[in-house]
Design a protein around this motif. Structure first.
Motif, short mmCIF file in Angstrom:
data_model
loop_
_atom_site.label_atom_id
_atom_site.label_comp_id
_atom_site.label_asym_id
_atom_site.label_seq_id
_atom_site.Cartn_x
_atom_site.Cartn_y
_atom_site.Cartn_z
N GLY A 159 -15.41 8.77 -0.95
CA GLY A 159 -14.55 9.35 0.07
C GLY A 159 -14.88 10.81 0.30
N LEU A 160 -15.12 11.52 -0.80
CA LEU A 160 -15.40 12.95 -0.70
C LEU A 160 -16.73 13.20 -0.01
CD1 LEU A 160 -14.28 14.25 -4.18
CD2 LEU A 160 -13.20 14.69 -1.98
N LYS A 190 7.68 26.89 -5.20
CA LYS A 190 6.90 25.81 -5.79
C LYS A 190 6.74 26.01 -7.30
CE LYS A 190 3.62 22.79 -4.15
NZ LYS A 190 4.78 21.92 -4.28
N ALA A 214 -16.58 12.34 3.83
CA ALA A 214 -15.71 13.08 4.74
C ALA A 214 -16.37 14.34 5.28
CB ALA A 214 -14.42 13.44 4.04
N LEU A 266 0.38 8.35 2.15
CA LEU A 266 0.71 9.77 1.96
C LEU A 266 2.12 10.06 2.49
CD1 LEU A 266 -2.68 11.44 2.96
CD2 LEU A 266 -1.77 11.04 0.66
N LEU A 287 -9.28 12.61 6.94
CA LEU A 287 -10.33 12.84 7.93
C LEU A 287 -11.13 11.57 8.20
CD1 LEU A 287 -11.57 16.39 6.79
CD2 LEU A 287 -10.15 15.83 8.78
N VAL A 288 -11.40 10.82 7.14
CA VAL A 288 -12.13 9.55 7.32
C VAL A 288 -11.30 8.58 8.14
CG1 VAL A 288 -12.97 7.51 6.11
CG2 VAL A 288 -13.52 9.78 5.23
N ALA A 289 -10.01 8.47 7.83
CA ALA A 289 -9.15 7.53 8.54
C ALA A 289 -9.07 7.90 10.03
CB ALA A 289 -7.75 7.53 7.92
N ARG A 296 -7.23 15.03 1.68
CA ARG A 296 -7.76 15.57 2.92
C ARG A 296 -8.95 14.74 3.39
NH1 ARG A 296 -11.10 21.10 4.16
NH2 ARG A 296 -12.36 20.26 2.47
N ALA A 297 -9.83 14.43 2.44
CA ALA A 297 -11.01 13.66 2.80
C ALA A 297 -10.62 12.30 3.37
CB ALA A 297 -11.91 13.49 1.57
N ASP A 298 -9.63 11.67 2.75
CA ASP A 298 -9.19 10.35 3.21
C ASP A 298 -8.57 10.42 4.61
OD1 ASP A 298 -10.08 9.12 0.98
OD2 ASP A 298 -8.13 8.76 0.06
N MET A 357 0.83 -1.20 0.00
CA MET A 357 0.00 0.00 0.00
C MET A 357 0.87 1.25 0.00
SD MET A 357 -3.00 1.07 2.67
CE MET A 357 -1.87 1.45 4.00
N ARG A 385 -12.35 7.05 11.79
CA ARG A 385 -12.46 5.59 12.04
C ARG A 385 -11.56 5.16 13.18
NH1 ARG A 385 -13.21 3.67 5.91
NH2 ARG A 385 -15.36 4.40 5.81
N THR A 421 -9.05 15.04 -2.20
CA THR A 421 -9.28 13.63 -1.89
C THR A 421 -8.38 13.19 -0.73
OG1 THR A 421 -9.67 13.33 -4.23
CG2 THR A 421 -9.45 11.34 -2.91
N THR A 441 1.76 18.40 -4.10
CA THR A 441 2.89 18.10 -5.00
C THR A 441 3.06 19.24 -5.99
OG1 THR A 441 1.36 16.88 -6.41
CG2 THR A 441 2.67 15.59 -4.86
N LEU A 497 -5.41 16.88 -3.80
CA LEU A 497 -5.30 17.34 -2.41
C LEU A 497 -6.64 17.22 -1.67
CD1 LEU A 497 -2.94 18.43 -0.76
CD2 LEU A 497 -3.72 20.74 -1.28
N THR A 536 -8.41 4.12 2.77
CA THR A 536 -9.85 4.02 2.98
C THR A 536 -10.32 2.75 2.30
OG1 THR A 536 -10.54 5.02 0.93
CG2 THR A 536 -10.01 6.51 2.71
#
Lengths: 141, 299
Positions: B10-11, B178, B14, A4, A42-44, A38-40, A1, A47, A36, A27, A34, B2
């Motif tokens: 996911g979006l 950047k 969240a 991040l 927060l979900v992790a 962030r969403a991942d 796996m 949980r 997605t 990046t 970015l 996830t």
């Protein structure tokens, strides 16, 4: 796996009272992933039992492909994406094509660049003359 | 990380804020970044300077996006869209920086409007409040003209960003650090196309020459120094040095391509002061129309 942290975009995690603060760096300035990420995150965290969490971004120091871990590089290769080489970071204009990355399917060095910009800003698109396969290369930045 | 089957789940799961558009970034692109104006720096001049840099990249991003479904090949379409995305990302950060440096530049919307500052600046300013150079607003024209413009612009942008890394404004310095990495690739891409087209067939060479002639009148404006830059000695990039670098790089590419600088008279400038041609108004009508219909809209 591939995580991040392996990609070098996870810069910091701190716990302030009962709030977890996670710091990410994009990046590229316009990286659409970015949101997605962030969403991942927060979900992790939810949980894992952390209801109060916050994701921040940092711009400096700017992300470098050199920050991708060895595990991250191996994982990219496993998914058919040629990992970035060390970034020497010159800003002089280079008009000659750089040394082509090796084919991720057959290992041949006889490859050519199809496009400087691939399916995402961080990748370029290449094709292998030996086996005919097309593959992505993660660019050095 | 996830166990969603796809990114959409996911979006949605969240939180609501992330759902408004795929491909968007955070509501505040400078979230978590210290935006205090350094002491001794004029906030109003800093905001103007950030708008100049932001509008250059925002307007060119919009022009590059117009190539989507029109480029000569799909790989090129993807490339131009990616370059536009980088420039759009830079524009968001710079617009947010302008708003933080001087809130007075942000257009007022009805009370309770959820539109964030960077979107207000992008979608709710009229053409005469835009501070981009005219070069970026011209219609795309031929693919060769797009590449000629991209070469000049990215050489110019890179020369500025390289210097801005040393700016005493930490936000500009971070955006520049950047951006340098990104624009390096844009410049290479454009340079290689200019050489390829100039050294290809008779037709491609003629079109490259014509493309270069088309953009060249607007190159002179890049040399114009704006008052805001004079007020920001340690913040802004050394304009003359950046312009010198730009012309050196462009000459280097022209030489490799076997081309000469076009012999054409410079066009009037003034874009930095809000004097634009009709092209910008047309571009903005397309870009801003939907957002302006819904000043209370949440996207």
């Amino acid at each position: 796996m591939l995580t991040l942290e392996d990609l070098g975009v996870l810069r910091d995690v701190t716990v302030d009272d009962d709030t977890v603060v996670v710091t990410l760096t994009p990046t590229y300035s316009g990286c659409p992933a970015l949101t997605t990420m962030r969403a991942d995150v927060l979900v992790a965290l939810r949980r894992a039992g952390y209801e109060r969490a916050e994701v921040r971004t940092t711009l400096s120091p700017a992300w470098s492909s050199d920050w991708i871990s060895d595990r991250g590089r191996a994982s990219l290769a496993e998914h058919g994406i040629s990992p970035p080489r060390p970034n020497d970071g010159p800003t002089d204009l280079i008009l000659m094509p750089s040394r082509p990355p090796e084919c991720q399917q057959c290992g041949s060095a006889d490859t050519s660049e199809v496009s400087h910009f691939g399916t995402t800003a961080c990748r370029s698109l290449h094709t292998c003359r030996a086996c005919g396969e097309t593959f992505d290369h993660m660019k050095e930045i | 990380m996830t166990d969603h089957d796809n990114a959409y789940e996911g979006l949605v799961e969240a939180d609501d804020d992330a759902r408004w558009a795929f491909g968007s970034s955070f509501d505040d692109p400078l979230a978590g970044v210290d935006t205090t104006v350094p002491s001794g720096v004029d906030g109003s001049a800093l905001a103007t300077y950030c708008l100049m840099l932001a509008d250059d990249s925002l307007v060119l991003a919009q022009r590059l996006a117009e190539w989507t479904t029109h480029a000569p090949e799909i790989e090129e379409e993807v490339a131009l869209a990616n370059i536009g995305l980088d420039l759009l990302g830079q524009a968001r950060l710079l617009l947010a920086r302008a708003a933080a440096a001087d809130p007075a530049v942000v257009p007022a919307l009805p009370e309770g409007s959820p539109v964030p500052d960077d979107d207000r600046l992008a979608y709710f300013r009229d053409a005469d409040a835009f501070r981009n150079v005219r070069l970026v607003a011209q219609p795309n024209g031929d693919f060769a003209a797009t590449m000629a413009r991209l070469l000049v612009f990215s050489a110019w942008r890179l020369a500025l960003l390289e210097r801005l890394r040393a700016s005493i404004d930490p936000v500009l310095a971070a955006v520049a650090e950047k951006g340098v990495k990104e624009v390096r690739y844009h410049r290479e891409h454009a340079a290689r196309w200019c050489i390829t087209l100039a050294q290809g067939t008779d037709v491609s060479r003629e079109r490259m020459i014509a493309g270069m002639r088309e953009v060249w009148p607007d190159v002179a404006e890049l040399g114009e120094v704006h008052d805001a830059e004079r007020q920001l000695p340690d913040v802004a990039a050394d304009h003359a040095a950046a312009f010198g670098d730009t012309m050196r790089v462009v000459d280097q590419v022209l030489q490799a391509a076997g081309l000469e600088r076009p012999d054409v008279a410079p066009a009037p400038g003034g874009g930095r002061s809000g004097r634009h041609t009709a092209s910008l108004g047309e571009l903005l009508a397309d870009m801003q129309g939907l957002a302006r219909e819904h000043p209370m809209g949440r996207w």
